[in-house]
Design an enzyme around this catalytic site. Structure first.
Site, short mmCIF file in Angstrom:
data_model
loop_
_atom_site.label_atom_id
_atom_site.label_comp_id
_atom_site.label_asym_id
_atom_site.label_seq_id
_atom_site.Cartn_x
_atom_site.Cartn_y
_atom_site.Cartn_z
N LYS A 42 -1.15 64.69 127.54
CA LYS A 42 -1.86 63.76 126.68
C LYS A 42 -1.63 64.07 125.20
O LYS A 42 -1.72 63.19 124.35
CB LYS A 42 -3.36 63.80 126.97
C1 LIG Z 1 -3.62 62.06 132.70
C2 LIG Z 1 -2.86 62.93 133.60
C3 LIG Z 1 -2.07 62.41 134.63
C4 LIG Z 1 -2.00 60.93 134.93
O1 LIG Z 1 -1.36 60.21 133.91
P1 LIG Z 1 -1.56 58.62 133.81
O2 LIG Z 1 -0.84 58.20 132.58
O3 LIG Z 1 -3.03 58.40 133.71
O4 LIG Z 1 -0.99 58.03 135.05
C5 LIG Z 1 -1.32 63.29 135.40
N1 LIG Z 1 -1.37 64.62 135.18
C6 LIG Z 1 -2.14 65.16 134.21
C7 LIG Z 1 -2.16 66.64 134.05
C8 LIG Z 1 -2.90 64.34 133.38
O5 LIG Z 1 -3.65 64.88 132.43
#
Ligand SMILES: *Cc1c(COP(=O)(O)O)cnc(C)c1O
Length: 502
Positions: A110
């Site tokens: 993120k």
């Molecule tokens: C948010 C997240 C995901 C999923 O990603 P999306 O874009 O919501 O599909 C997968 N792995 C981790 C560690 C995340 O923080």
């Protein structure tokens, strides 16, 4: 470049307005009226840094920003707060390339987009002459919350409010959020799961009474979830980057297809890969990996999106999601931008908890392969990879396991990039378990005298593996808890108003 809503109201917005608003007035999501082509060829991008490639990719979508403005945004975002100089290094292991997206401040992918979003947002506000304060509302399955808090903490002209599911995140994730400093930060645990948090946030966005109340206070709401186009576009950059780097290494010839595997929750990360493909990055199969909450696996196989099922709390909690928001953007694009059909499907999801897409959309879904991984398989996969000397987190393990299934089923040997979405330390208890550390061993390694906490697992894991703990997770245990708010899923609006009235 203009932006339109997936729900079909032909109310075109500039990129700056779309970023500030976060979600369209008709509750749809913003998409560009056309997906831009890569401004440079792959060969022209050879030798470029992450920042240079990100600039090219992101500026193609957000062309209202001047060259100077965009450069400032990119340089501010991707600097030495990333522990890896390449920003997103590629590691070869287990017959695939792991694109490590977790070297930012909060140790999950993120950070890749949320380091940039505050710059895009404040620049947009300046360009639009925005007088109101922007309040970012975020629902989090664990990782968005902290990354958004870090990105927006003490950013002038903004407030940030995060809702996370109580009992739905790891201890490390929770402490990361509730220890957040910054006068403009607010964190609440909600008595519900991620879908409740996300639905609640979307309701607040759509609620005119609340909007009016906040407007009177001089506040506008916006989003840091991947429903915000600013966040999604930032994620397109690293797929293009990974392709260019594999060409540089000789692992790919320019023009040859690359497969991409993404551990998927809200469908933002995998949609970014899809968009990279539409921009002209040679893309093979898009492999969508789910955990036991496998709504997407079933959807990709049948064209029926059905959430009438049990919700599971798993060891890959950031993917414990039944309503994947960004899927709305994909089906909008695959339906030939049929906003009316998308509105009907979304209404049906809301009312009947199920919808079935048209034959045209089903045809488009063939670009994807969907698979899932159980919690036990997740731990087994981590163990196998650790035997090779590579420590991966639970989410990345879900992706790798589904990739192996895909190869077994198809024999496809196309070079493959796996989105490695978090540091194993964020889910230290699962990682320790996976590599064979039982509670007794964890106590010995960490020096814990009582039942080990999440923080003891971090210590034990570092002692055992020798893999460095990311700087954002160090000494977490000593950081004081600054946010203790808990609210019912019906009381989220009230919590927002209260937080902003202080
Ligand atoms: C948010 C997240 C995901 C999923 O990603 P999306 O874009 O919501 O599909 C997968 N792995 C981790 C560690 C995340 O923080």
């Amino acid at each position: 470049m203009k932006y339109e809503s997936t729900r079909g109201s032909k109310n075109y917005q500039s990129s700056t307005k779309a970023i500030i608003r976060g979600i369209a007035e008709d509750k749809g999501l913003y998409v560009p009226v056309s997906i831009p082509k890569l401004p440079l060829t792959i060969d022209e991008m050879k030798g470029m840094t992450y920042q240079q490639i990100a600039y090219e990719v992101i500026h193609a979508y957000f062309d209202e920003y001047t060259d100077e403005e965009m450069k400032k945004c990119i340089c501010g975002a991707y600097d030495d707060k990333f522990e890896a100089e390449e920003i997103a290094p590629l590691t070869k292991a287990g017959g695939a390339y792991f694109l490590e997206l977790y070297h930012g401040k909060t140790a999950a992918f993120k950070d890749m987009a949320l380091s940039l979003l505050p710059y895009l947002m404040t620049t947009a506000c300046r360009k639009e002459g925005e007088k109101d304060k922007i309040c970012i509302l975020a629902a989090t399955s664990g990782d968005t919350g902290k990354a958004a808090l870090e990105g927006f903490a003490n950013v002038e002209g903004t407030e940030i409010i995060v809702f996370y599911p109580q009992n739905g995140v790891s201890q490390v994730q929770e402490r990361q959020m509730v220890s957040q400093e910054g006068d403009n930060t607010h964190v609440f645990a909600i008595k519900g799961n991620f879908d409740d948090a996300q639905t609640g946030v979307k309701k607040i966005f759509a609620d005119e009474v609340t909007g009016k109340k906040l407007a009177d206070m001089g506040i506008k709401l916006s989003s840091a979830n991947s429903i915000n186009i600013g966040r999604l576009v930032a994620q397109v950059a690293y797929y293009v980057y990974s392709y260019v780097k594999l060409v540089e290494r000789g692992a790919l010839k320019t023009g040859e297809a690359m497969n991409v595997v993404v551990p998927t929750g809200n469908f933002g990360n995998i949609l970014a890969a899809y968009m990279a493909g539409k921009m002209g990055m040679p893309l093979g199969k898009l492999i969508c990996a789910s955990n036991e909450n496998k709504v997407l696996t079933d959807f990709l196989n049948t064209g029926v999106y059905d959430i009438r099922r049990d919700f599971h709390l798993t060891n890959s909690p950031s993917m414990d999601i039944l309503i994947s928001s960004n899927l709305e953007r994909l089906i909008y694009l695959l339906s030939g931008r049929d906003g009316k059909a998308v509105s009907e499907w979304m209404e049906s999801l809301d009312k009947d908890k199920v919808y079935e897409v048209s034959p045209q959309v089903k045809e488009g879904l063939k670009a994807f392969y969907g698979g899932f991984c159980t919690q036990e398989e997740t731990l087994d996969t981590m163990k196998t990879m650790w035997k090779e000397g590579y420590l991966i987190d639970t989410h990345t393990a879900v992706a790798y396991k589904v990739y192996r299934d895909y190869v077994k089923e198809t024999g496809d040997e196309t070079p493959t990039v796996i989105a490695s979405t978090a540091s194993a330390y964020k889910f230290a208890e699962s990682a320790a378990k996976a590599i064979g550390l039982d509670e007794g061993k964890v106590k010995v390694l960490s020096g814990a005298t009582a039942e080990p906490t999440g923080f003891d697992y971090v210590k034990a894991l570092e002692k055992e593996t020798g893999v460095k703990v990311p700087y954002g997770l160090k000494n977490l245990e000593q950081r004081p808890v600054l946010h203790t708010g808990v609210c019912g899923k019906e009381d989220m609006t009230e919590s927002v108003i209260k937080a902003l009235s202080k």
